[in-house]
Motif scaffolding. Structure first.
Motif, short mmCIF file in Angstrom:
data_model
loop_
_atom_site.label_atom_id
_atom_site.label_comp_id
_atom_site.label_asym_id
_atom_site.label_seq_id
_atom_site.Cartn_x
_atom_site.Cartn_y
_atom_site.Cartn_z
N ARG A 57 -5.13 -46.72 -12.85
CA ARG A 57 -6.44 -47.42 -12.85
C ARG A 57 -6.21 -48.96 -12.22
O ARG A 57 -4.89 -49.21 -12.07
N THR A 66 -6.33 -53.04 -16.36
CA THR A 66 -7.25 -52.03 -17.02
C THR A 66 -6.67 -50.93 -17.94
O THR A 66 -7.32 -50.08 -18.55
N SER A 113 -5.05 -48.94 -21.18
CA SER A 113 -5.42 -48.98 -22.42
C SER A 113 -4.09 -49.31 -23.07
O SER A 113 -2.93 -49.29 -22.58
N GLY A 114 -4.20 -49.62 -24.36
CA GLY A 114 -3.08 -50.04 -25.23
C GLY A 114 -2.00 -48.90 -25.18
O GLY A 114 -0.70 -49.44 -24.86
N GLU A 136 -1.34 -46.64 -22.87
CA GLU A 136 -0.58 -46.74 -21.43
C GLU A 136 0.20 -47.85 -21.16
O GLU A 136 1.19 -47.65 -20.61
N HIS A 137 -0.16 -48.96 -21.65
CA HIS A 137 0.44 -50.24 -21.59
C HIS A 137 1.91 -49.92 -22.38
O HIS A 137 3.02 -50.23 -21.75
#
Length: 176
Positions: free
Chosen positions: A8, A12, A14-15, A17-18
């Motif tokens: 992405r 951007t 998501s939580g 993924e972060h």
């Protein structure tokens, strides 16, 4: 089977993924080092780590809920390395001639050169090698090592003892 992470635009993610990215940044170097010490080949180690991280990502919620996410991911790495050993049973791995790129800060250089130590590690049975790598080169406790390997602390102690005896005899005799 590998899992593909969709990219992405920056900022951007998501939580989850972060969180996964932050986790990987903290553990990746250690996983690469462990994988290399288990298999003796940087290319195979890279493959093992990629497979490990792909599986960890695909089960990220479960990994996050584990008592120790890093131990959980190390367990995935050990399982992947076992699969690799089974697949490549008849392939002889020759440690690279230039071992200067190993990033493990240790005292082994003062005792024996890295190439000899790596060859001695490769002479150990897989489970003993995993035990020595996790205990002494990754600094895990007996309990943590047992959790990663899925065995008892007593098994870790006996495997470590046998491995150290074999390493000592191989390194002292120069049989490598």
């Amino acid at each position: 089977m590998t899992t593909v992470m969709k990219h992405r635009p920056a900022g951007t993610a998501s939580g989850a993924e972060h969180d996964f990215r932050v986790f990987v940044q903290g553990i990746a170097a250690s996983l690469h080092r462990t994988a290399y010490l288990l298999c003796g080949d940087w290319y195979l180690a890279d493959d093992l780590v990629q497979e490990t991280l792909a599986k960890a990502y695909s089960h990220w919620r479960k990994v996050q809920r584990a008592d120790s996410p890093s131990a959980y991911v190390r367990r995935i790495l050990i399982n992947e390395s076992r699969r690799s050993w089974r697949r490549n049973r008849n392939i002889t791995v020759h440690p690279e001639a230039d071992m200067t790129d190993i990033t493990v800060a240790d005292m082994s250089d003062e005792v024996v050169n890295r190439a000899e130590l790596l060859q001695a590690l490769q002479s150990l049975p897989r489970r003993q090698r995993a035990t020595v790598v996790l205990r002494f080169l990754e600094g895990l406790s007996e309990r943590e090592t047992a959790a990663v390997l899925g065995c008892s602390e007593g098994t870790v102690k006996s495997q470590t003892s046998r491995a150290l005896i074999k390493l000592k005899s191989v390194l002292n005799r120069g049989d490598i």
